[in-house]
Enzyme design. Sequence first.
Site, mmCIF file in Angstrom:
data_model
loop_
_atom_site.group_PDB
_atom_site.id
_atom_site.type_symbol
_atom_site.label_atom_id
_atom_site.label_comp_id
_atom_site.label_asym_id
_atom_site.label_seq_id
_atom_site.Cartn_x
_atom_site.Cartn_y
_atom_site.Cartn_z
ATOM 1 N N THR A 1 2.586 -1.842 9.039
ATOM 2 C CA THR A 1 3.004 -2.805 10.066
ATOM 3 C C THR A 1 3.300 -4.193 9.509
ATOM 4 O O THR A 1 3.913 -5.019 10.187
ATOM 5 C CB THR A 1 1.875 -2.988 11.098
ATOM 6 O OG1 THR A 1 0.700 -3.408 10.383
ATOM 7 C CG2 THR A 1 1.590 -1.695 11.847
ATOM 8 N N HIS B 1 7.641 -31.602 9.365
ATOM 9 C CA HIS B 1 7.146 -30.236 9.183
ATOM 10 C C HIS B 1 6.308 -30.130 7.907
ATOM 11 O O HIS B 1 5.324 -29.402 7.863
ATOM 12 C CB HIS B 1 8.313 -29.255 9.150
ATOM 13 C CG HIS B 1 9.110 -29.277 10.414
ATOM 14 N ND1 HIS B 1 8.582 -28.929 11.627
ATOM 15 C CD2 HIS B 1 10.383 -29.678 10.657
ATOM 16 C CE1 HIS B 1 9.494 -29.086 12.575
ATOM 17 N NE2 HIS B 1 10.595 -29.553 12.001
ATOM 18 N N CYS C 1 3.179 -3.235 4.140
ATOM 19 C CA CYS C 1 2.295 -2.120 4.511
ATOM 20 C C CYS C 1 2.959 -1.437 5.710
ATOM 21 O O CYS C 1 4.163 -1.607 5.926
ATOM 22 C CB CYS C 1 0.867 -2.592 4.780
ATOM 23 S SG CYS C 1 0.638 -3.674 6.214
ATOM 24 N N ASP D 1 0.863 -1.184 0.000
ATOM 25 C CA ASP D 1 0.000 0.000 0.000
ATOM 26 C C ASP D 1 0.901 1.236 0.000
ATOM 27 O O ASP D 1 2.123 1.131 -0.196
ATOM 28 C CB ASP D 1 -0.989 -0.040 1.186
ATOM 29 C CG ASP D 1 -0.304 0.151 2.542
ATOM 30 O OD1 ASP D 1 0.946 0.223 2.591
ATOM 31 O OD2 ASP D 1 -1.022 0.227 3.549
ATOM 32 N N HIS E 1 10.215 -24.607 8.887
ATOM 33 C CA HIS E 1 9.139 -25.401 9.490
ATOM 34 C C HIS E 1 7.772 -25.179 8.847
ATOM 35 O O HIS E 1 6.963 -26.098 8.809
ATOM 36 C CB HIS E 1 9.029 -25.100 10.988
ATOM 37 C CG HIS E 1 10.137 -25.708 11.799
ATOM 38 N ND1 HIS E 1 10.098 -25.829 13.163
ATOM 39 C CD2 HIS E 1 11.334 -26.238 11.405
ATOM 40 C CE1 HIS E 1 11.211 -26.405 13.592
ATOM 41 N NE2 HIS E 1 11.991 -26.657 12.541
HETATM 42 C C1 RB5 Z 1 -2.068 2.511 6.658
HETATM 43 O O1 RB5 Z 1 -2.108 3.702 7.391
HETATM 44 C C2 RB5 Z 1 -1.847 1.332 7.592
HETATM 45 O O2 RB5 Z 1 -2.995 1.100 8.329
HETATM 46 C C3 RB5 Z 1 -1.459 0.097 6.797
HETATM 47 O O3 RB5 Z 1 -0.316 0.367 6.051
HETATM 48 C C4 RB5 Z 1 -1.127 -1.134 7.615
HETATM 49 O O4 RB5 Z 1 -0.181 -0.850 8.613
HETATM 50 C C5 RB5 Z 1 -2.260 -1.914 8.102
HETATM 51 O O5 RB5 Z 1 -2.143 -2.977 8.716
#
Ligand code: RB5
Length: 146
Positions: free
Chosen positions: A67, A133, A65, A8, A98
């Site tokens: 996180t 595994h 993304c 994203d 695994h």
């Molecule tokens: C975007 O602001 C953020 O929510 C997205 O990149 C991601 O971290 C979502 O899990």
Amino acid sequence: MKIAIGSDHAGYDYRRMLISHLEAAGHEIIDCGCEEKVSCDYPVYGRKAARLVKSGACERGVVICGTGFGISLAANRLEGIRCVNCTDVLTVRMARLHNNANMIALGARVIGEDTAKLLVDTFLETPHEGGRHGIRVALIDSLPKE
Ligand code: RB5
């Protein structure tokens, strides 16, 4: 190796950086977007990359993304996709050895660029151990949706 990559807006710069890194190492990349660094929905790009892995068009997938959480959750909705969100080398290695992870998700707001490169390299270079595994991974893939 043929690799699908998607992100994203939050993962846009890391995606560009990883594409250069992987192409320089001789990999073939299919870029699933996003096209611009403007706010967009990570499930769209997680799904695009996961579809290429599921179909066999790409051997592995890399998604990014903010996180790594949202885009991995989206990728894992597709059958046969085992997408892991990792921040360290040990868990990437174990996810390959695994769990035979076929996609990795990274958080551009969580890890540095050099760590991202190292984790992707580890993900691509580490084989699956198979054996017991492999049996467990097959069991995961055979679990019915509840
Ligand atoms: C975007 O602001 C953020 O929510 C997205 O990149 C991601 O971290 C979502 O899990």
